[in-house]
Design a protein around this motif. Structure first.
Motif, mmCIF file in Angstrom:
data_model
loop_
_atom_site.group_PDB
_atom_site.id
_atom_site.type_symbol
_atom_site.label_atom_id
_atom_site.label_comp_id
_atom_site.label_asym_id
_atom_site.label_seq_id
_atom_site.Cartn_x
_atom_site.Cartn_y
_atom_site.Cartn_z
ATOM 1 N N GLU A 114 -16.419 23.332 -4.027
ATOM 2 C CA GLU A 114 -17.643 24.093 -4.268
ATOM 3 C C GLU A 114 -17.454 25.003 -5.472
ATOM 4 N N GLY A 115 -18.474 25.058 -6.325
ATOM 5 C CA GLY A 115 -18.437 25.871 -7.527
ATOM 6 C C GLY A 115 -17.892 25.133 -8.738
ATOM 7 N N ALA A 116 -17.240 23.998 -8.505
ATOM 8 C CA ALA A 116 -16.638 23.244 -9.609
ATOM 9 C C ALA A 116 -17.654 22.273 -10.205
ATOM 10 N N ALA A 117 -17.348 21.829 -11.410
ATOM 11 C CA ALA A 117 -18.210 20.864 -12.101
ATOM 12 C C ALA A 117 -17.979 19.466 -11.548
ATOM 13 N N MET A 118 -19.046 18.710 -11.495
ATOM 14 C CA MET A 118 -18.955 17.284 -11.179
ATOM 15 C C MET A 118 -18.442 16.574 -12.429
ATOM 16 N N PRO A 119 -17.829 15.397 -12.268
ATOM 17 C CA PRO A 119 -17.497 14.607 -13.457
ATOM 18 C C PRO A 119 -18.779 14.311 -14.240
ATOM 19 N N SER A 120 -18.638 14.099 -15.530
ATOM 20 C CA SER A 120 -19.805 13.857 -16.371
ATOM 21 C C SER A 120 -20.457 12.515 -16.025
ATOM 22 N N VAL A 121 -21.691 12.368 -16.475
ATOM 23 C CA VAL A 121 -22.415 11.113 -16.265
ATOM 24 C C VAL A 121 -21.628 9.957 -16.872
ATOM 25 N N ARG A 122 -21.097 10.155 -18.066
ATOM 26 C CA ARG A 122 -20.333 9.091 -18.723
ATOM 27 C C ARG A 122 -19.102 8.705 -17.928
ATOM 28 N N VAL A 123 -18.391 9.690 -17.417
ATOM 29 C CA VAL A 123 -17.185 9.415 -16.623
ATOM 30 C C VAL A 123 -17.554 8.647 -15.354
ATOM 31 N N LEU A 124 -18.594 9.102 -14.657
ATOM 32 C CA LEU A 124 -19.019 8.420 -13.430
ATOM 33 C C LEU A 124 -19.529 7.014 -13.720
ATOM 34 N N ALA A 125 -20.277 6.862 -14.807
ATOM 35 C CA ALA A 125 -20.794 5.536 -15.172
ATOM 36 C C ALA A 125 -19.639 4.574 -15.434
ATOM 37 N N ALA A 126 -18.615 5.049 -16.125
ATOM 38 C CA ALA A 126 -17.456 4.196 -16.401
ATOM 39 C C ALA A 126 -16.680 3.906 -15.122
ATOM 40 N N GLU A 127 -16.478 4.916 -14.287
ATOM 41 C CA GLU A 127 -15.714 4.751 -13.047
ATOM 42 C C GLU A 127 -16.358 3.744 -12.108
ATOM 43 N N PHE A 128 -17.684 3.783 -12.001
ATOM 44 C CA PHE A 128 -18.392 2.920 -11.062
ATOM 45 C C PHE A 128 -19.036 1.711 -11.738
ATOM 46 N N ALA A 129 -18.805 1.553 -13.042
ATOM 47 C CA ALA A 129 -19.368 0.443 -13.823
ATOM 48 C C ALA A 129 -20.891 0.367 -13.648
ATOM 49 N N LEU A 130 -21.555 1.509 -13.863
ATOM 50 C CA LEU A 130 -23.004 1.602 -13.708
ATOM 51 C C LEU A 130 -23.640 2.118 -14.986
ATOM 52 N N ASN A 131 -24.920 1.849 -15.104
ATOM 53 C CA ASN A 131 -25.720 2.378 -16.195
ATOM 54 C C ASN A 131 -25.808 3.902 -16.035
ATOM 55 N N PRO A 132 -25.678 4.666 -17.102
ATOM 56 C CA PRO A 132 -25.795 6.127 -16.993
ATOM 57 C C PRO A 132 -27.113 6.600 -16.378
ATOM 58 N N LEU A 133 -28.195 5.838 -16.553
ATOM 59 C CA LEU A 133 -29.467 6.225 -15.930
ATOM 60 C C LEU A 133 -29.377 6.167 -14.406
ATOM 61 N N THR A 134 -28.636 5.195 -13.885
ATOM 62 C CA THR A 134 -28.430 5.077 -12.439
ATOM 63 C C THR A 134 -27.634 6.280 -11.942
ATOM 64 N N VAL A 135 -26.604 6.654 -12.684
ATOM 65 C CA VAL A 135 -25.795 7.821 -12.328
ATOM 66 C C VAL A 135 -26.653 9.081 -12.359
ATOM 67 N N ASN A 136 -27.498 9.230 -13.391
ATOM 68 C CA ASN A 136 -28.395 10.389 -13.469
ATOM 69 C C ASN A 136 -29.298 10.474 -12.248
ATOM 70 N N ARG A 137 -29.825 9.334 -11.816
ATOM 71 C CA ARG A 137 -30.706 9.326 -10.632
ATOM 72 C C ARG A 137 -29.937 9.761 -9.388
ATOM 73 N N ALA A 138 -28.686 9.302 -9.266
ATOM 74 C CA ALA A 138 -27.861 9.686 -8.111
ATOM 75 C C ALA A 138 -27.608 11.191 -8.109
ATOM 76 N N LEU A 139 -27.255 11.725 -9.262
ATOM 77 C CA LEU A 139 -27.001 13.164 -9.360
ATOM 78 C C LEU A 139 -28.269 13.965 -9.094
ATOM 79 N N GLN A 140 -29.413 13.475 -9.575
ATOM 80 C CA GLN A 140 -30.681 14.162 -9.318
ATOM 81 C C GLN A 140 -31.010 14.147 -7.829
ATOM 82 N N ALA A 141 -30.703 13.047 -7.154
ATOM 83 C CA ALA A 141 -30.916 12.990 -5.705
ATOM 84 C C ALA A 141 -30.066 14.047 -5.001
ATOM 85 N N MET A 142 -28.870 14.281 -5.514
ATOM 86 C CA MET A 142 -27.997 15.295 -4.929
ATOM 87 C C MET A 142 -28.501 16.704 -5.242
#
Length: 118
Positions: A29-57
């Motif tokens: 808690e209080g820490a930064a999430m990994p960036s969209v680019r890092v998450l997109a690369a880690e999960f092999a997803l489009n950055p827009l998909t990652v953005n939607r996931a983060l927005q849902a959170m």
């Protein structure tokens, strides 16, 4: 690379995986999430998909967006998430599990609870 199913949109599946990480304290808690680019690369997803996931959170009250800095885990996010997951389990998964145990003839006496590690 992550395995995705056809049961729900990928962005919701990603939000669920990231939420499970929050329950495990990653990131804390209080820490930064990994960036969209890092998450997109880690999960092999489009950055827009990652953005939607983060927005849902964000919408679920788990993260906050800090302009120019990224997404951060809100205080008490784990507690809120644990409470909602507990409620979902008790309302949805537990009744299904009880029904399956009954169908299989498994009683409480047949079950063993894992011992807590010291």
């Amino acid at each position: 690379m992550a395995d995705w199913n056809n049961q729900s949109p990928i962005y919701l599946q990603l939000a669920d995986r990231l939420s499970q990480n929050l329950l495990d304290g990653q990131p804390p808690e209080g820490a930064a999430m990994p960036s969209v680019r890092v998450l997109a690369a880690e999960f092999a997803l489009n950055p827009l998909t990652v953005n939607r996931a983060l927005q849902a959170m964000v919408d679920a009250g788990l993260l906050e967006s800090r302009r120019g800095l990224g997404m951060f885990v809100l205080p008490q996010a784990s507690e809120r998430l644990r409470a909602s997951e507990r409620e979902r389990f008790l309302q949805t998964e537990w009744p299904q599990l009880v029904a399956k145990l009954e169908r299989l003839g498994i009683s409480a006496a047949d079950l063993t609870w894992p011992k807590e590690s010291a």
